[in-house]
Design an enzyme around this catalytic site. Sequence first.
Site, short mmCIF file in Angstrom:
data_model
loop_
_atom_site.label_atom_id
_atom_site.label_comp_id
_atom_site.label_asym_id
_atom_site.label_seq_id
_atom_site.Cartn_x
_atom_site.Cartn_y
_atom_site.Cartn_z
NE ARG A 100 0.05 1.59 3.41
CZ ARG A 100 1.02 2.46 3.57
NH1 ARG A 100 2.28 2.02 3.67
NH2 ARG A 100 0.80 3.74 3.61
N GLY A 101 0.24 2.38 -0.26
CA GLY A 101 0.97 3.60 -0.53
C GLY A 101 1.01 3.80 -2.03
NE ARG A 159 -6.95 0.45 -2.34
CZ ARG A 159 -6.14 0.90 -1.38
NH1 ARG A 159 -5.03 0.26 -1.10
NH2 ARG A 159 -6.45 1.98 -0.71
CG ASP A 177 -3.54 7.76 -1.75
OD1 ASP A 177 -3.16 6.62 -2.06
OD2 ASP A 177 -3.46 8.20 -0.60
CG ASN A 187 -3.10 11.47 2.27
OD1 ASN A 187 -2.45 10.68 1.60
ND2 ASN A 187 -2.80 11.72 3.53
#
Length: 353
Positions: free
Chosen positions: A47-48, A90, A236, A246
Site C-alpha cells: 500500500r501507498g 484500487r 494519493d 489522501n
Amino acid sequence: MTIPLSVIWKDEQLTILDQRLLPQAVQYETLETLEQVHDAIFQLKVRGAPAIGIAAAYGLALAARRHKTVDIESFRKDVKKDADYLIASRPTAVNLAWAVARLINRIEQAGTVAQAKTQLIEEAQLIRDEDEAACRNIGEHALELLADKERVLTICNAGSIATAKYGTALAPFHLGKERGQEFQVYACETRPLFQGGRLTVWELQQAGVDVTLITDSMAAHTIAAKGIEAIIVGADRITANGDTANKIGTLNLALLAQAYGIPFYVAAPVSTFDLSLETGSSIPIEERAAEEVATIGTQQIAPAGTKVFNPAFDVTPAKYITAIITERGIIRPNDEQTIEAQLYAVPSKGETV
C-alpha cells in the site's frame, strides 16, 4: 538502524513486505502471478500510492512473461487486459493507472513479443528507480520548509514502505536522521486500519527517528499541548487545482492546521497529479468493507449488523494546503497556474521525473 523497503525485484522475482502483519511480524512474500499481485494490492499487503504503482508495474511485466502468443498485436491486447485488471484493484491512487499506462505505452513500438517483454521489465525498473530519486528530492525540499521546525505531525504512512525508498511525507525525517537533524514526529494512529500506528511508528523506529503515537482524536489537543509546528502528509491523487485526496482523516488535520495557524504540507511526486480532473469533487473515493470499522483484528467492537460508512480517503481543498512538495520543488501557492507551470517545466539537468 536502516530504512525498510516494501517492494523488491531481484533475480527476476517480485517480493513484497506484507504490511498487514506489521509490527507483529516482518514477512516478505514472493508474488508469481497477476492474480497474486492484484490481491496483494487490494488486500493492502502492499500500500501507498507510489509502492502500489511500482508493484503493479512489476506485476504486469511478470504476467507478460507468461503469455505464450507470438503475435505482437495479440500480445499487446493481452497486456492491456492485464493492466485493466490491475487498475481495478484500487481506483483512487492514480499512480497505479499511471504506472501500468507507462508500460503499455513503452511497448507500442515493439517489433517482437520478446522485445516487448524485455521493455516491460526495463520500464518497471525505471519507474522504481525514478521513484527513489524523486523521494530523495522531495525530502530535500521538505527539509528546506522544516529547517527551523522540530515537532511535526503526520497521518497514515507516506514513508519508505509506501514508496521505493525514503517516502514522501516521511522523507525529511529519514534524510534528517542521516544528517543529524533530529525531529520529534507525532503519528496519528489512522483508523480504521492503523497505518500510522502499525506502519509509520514501526518504520521510523527502524530508522532511529523519535516518534510518538497518538489516536486520531487527539490531534487537536496534541497540536496545542505539544507545540506542533507543522503537519506533513502524503497524497494519493492531486487534481489540477491542487485539491488533494489522501487517507481518511487528512482533511481533519488540514482544518486544525488552519485553526492553529501552522503550515500544512502535502508531499507527493509529480506522478500523483491528475490534471485530467479539475477539482477534488471528481476524485473517485474508494469505500471499503464494513468489517474494517466494526472490528479490530478479529474482535467485533460494534453490534452485529451495524451500518457502517467506510471511505478510505477524503479530499483536502487546495485553500487549506500551505504548499505541495514535489521532486521538482515547492509549489506555493498551489493553484492551476503554479501546478501546471511546475509539471510542464523542462526538468533540470540530472533531475529524474
